[in-house]
Design an enzyme around this catalytic site. Structure first.
Site, PDB file in Angstrom:
ATOM      1  NE  ARG A 123      -2.183  -1.403   3.420  1.00 27.27           N
ATOM      2  CZ  ARG A 123      -2.540  -1.140   4.666  1.00 27.27           C
ATOM      3  NH1 ARG A 123      -3.684  -0.521   4.909  1.00 27.27           N
ATOM      4  NH2 ARG A 123      -1.783  -1.477   5.683  1.00 27.27           N
ATOM      5  CG  ASN A 156      -4.179  -4.566   3.125  1.00 24.81           C
ATOM      6  OD1 ASN A 156      -3.622  -4.439   2.045  1.00 24.81           O
ATOM      7  ND2 ASN A 156      -3.516  -4.590   4.257  1.00 24.81           N
TER       8      ASN A 156
END
Length: 90
Positions: free
Chosen positions: A18, A36
């Site tokens: 990320r 996520n």
């Protein structure tokens, strides 16, 4: 200008993916977010000029580091929202 929703699968959770995506987006002036998902994939929404967004998508598709390995990237066009900045969602 266009916006896409993407689902990345592979080695993409618990490996800094990320933050990696956020850095690429900021470097390319792409707006959106990354998060996520419970099934082990990562969802990305991204918006920007067509050429920059296409390069961003290709960067994600070819992401391979010692920890990160994108096996599959599903991409679909969605409506533009004129979002500013790129964030990591929890």
């Amino acid at each position: 200008m266009k916006r896409v929703n993407m689902i990345a699968s592979g080695s993409v959770q618990g490996v800094g993916f990320r933050a990696y995506i956020q850095k690429i987006a900021q470097d390319r002036h792409i707006a959106g977010w990354v998060r996520n998902l419970a099934d082990g994939t990562v969802e990305i929404e991204a918006e920007g000029p067509d050429d920059l967004l296409n390069r961003f998508i290709e960067s994600i598709r070819s992401s391979k580091t010692i920890f990160i390995n994108v096996h599959s990237l599903q991409v679909r066009d969605i409506s533009v929202t004129n979002e500013q900045g790129f964030t990591i969602r929890r």
